[in-house]
Design an enzyme around this catalytic site. Structure first.
Site, PDB file in Angstrom:
ATOM      1  CE  LYS A   1      -1.507   4.009   7.679  1.00  0.00           C
ATOM      2  NZ  LYS A   1      -1.363   2.900   6.731  1.00  0.00           N
TER       3      LYS A   1
ATOM      4  CE  LYS B   1      -2.166  -0.754   3.818  1.00  0.00           C
ATOM      5  NZ  LYS B   1      -1.419  -1.982   4.184  1.00  0.00           N
TER       6      LYS B   1
END
Length: 230
Positions: free
Chosen positions: A39, A15
């Site tokens: 995030k 990712k």
């Protein structure tokens, strides 16, 4: 589409590599457009620190990562150990503000699509509830086909808007190994989801030039709303 969730079949699938490769590509070719990196939840040291090291972002650490736990385990476990709640409304509020300020936001999930966010919710639940267009990163390794089929089934069950799959070479791979472990036609046939490209093994994840070049070889039009290059 103003945002993209980057999720995966599991932890360490790639990712972060895809996120920073796409960010490198964007900042190389779309300098006049505002890119945000997000995030939502992080446990331990990792992605938010890497983002701030690699990119000049007009974002505070809290705007990049509004919910952080010191303990590097799943958020429900970390929250219990540290005596703190998983404040999803705080995460949502930060994200809402960020996407109002930016032309595009890359959202890097935690763990895999089935990873727990709370005792009741997984990453798949967040992707559905927040209406996040999603790309699934699959590591090139033995067993990847089964993992991909299972994760696509989860995405379909949870009504996640899954736009495509990116294969990632987590270690140096020959063309034969890629063909044997992650045969594109078979994966697409079993999942009915397009494989939008393959990321080569990138030993130096701080080389933004190589990252941008790797991203340029992906089928970006499938999951990025790209204007004419500047």
């Amino acid at each position: 589409m103003k945002e993209l969730l980057i999720t995966a079949t599991d932890t360490d699938a790639g990712k972060t590599i895809l996120t920073i490769a796409l960010a490198s590509y964007w900042q190389t070719y779309y300098k006049d457009l505002r890119l945000g990196l997000f995030k939502p939840i992080q446990t331990g040291i990792g992605d938010r620190e890497l983002y701030t090291k690699l990119f000049c972002l007009d974002q505070s650490l809290d705007e990049i990562n509004p919910l952080w736990y010191k303990t590097p385990v799943a958020p429900p476990v970390a929250s219990e150990r540290e005596g703190r709640l998983v404040e999803l409304d705080r995460v949502w509020s930060t994200f809402t503000t960020l996407r109002q300020q930016k032309d595009f936001v890359l959202v890097e999930g935690l763990g895999g699509l089935g990873s727990p966010v709370t005792h009741e919710l997984t990453v798949a639940d967040i992707a559905r509830d927040w209406h996040l267009p999603t790309v699934l990163v699959v590591p090139v390794k033995l067993g990847a086909i089964a993992q991909t089929v299972a994760n696509v089934a989860l995405a379909r069950q949870m009504k996640v808007n899954l736009l495509g799959i990116i294969l990632n070479c987590v270690k140096p791979c020959s063309e034969q190994e890629i063909a044997d472990w992650t045969p594109v036609e078979l994966i697409e046939s079993l999942t009915q989801v397009q494989v939008c490209g393959i990321l080569p093994h990138l030993a130096d994840i701080t080389d933004l030039g190589k990252l941008a070049k790797a991203a340029s070889n992906l089928d970006l039009e499938k999951f990025l709303s790209l204007p004419t290059k500047v």
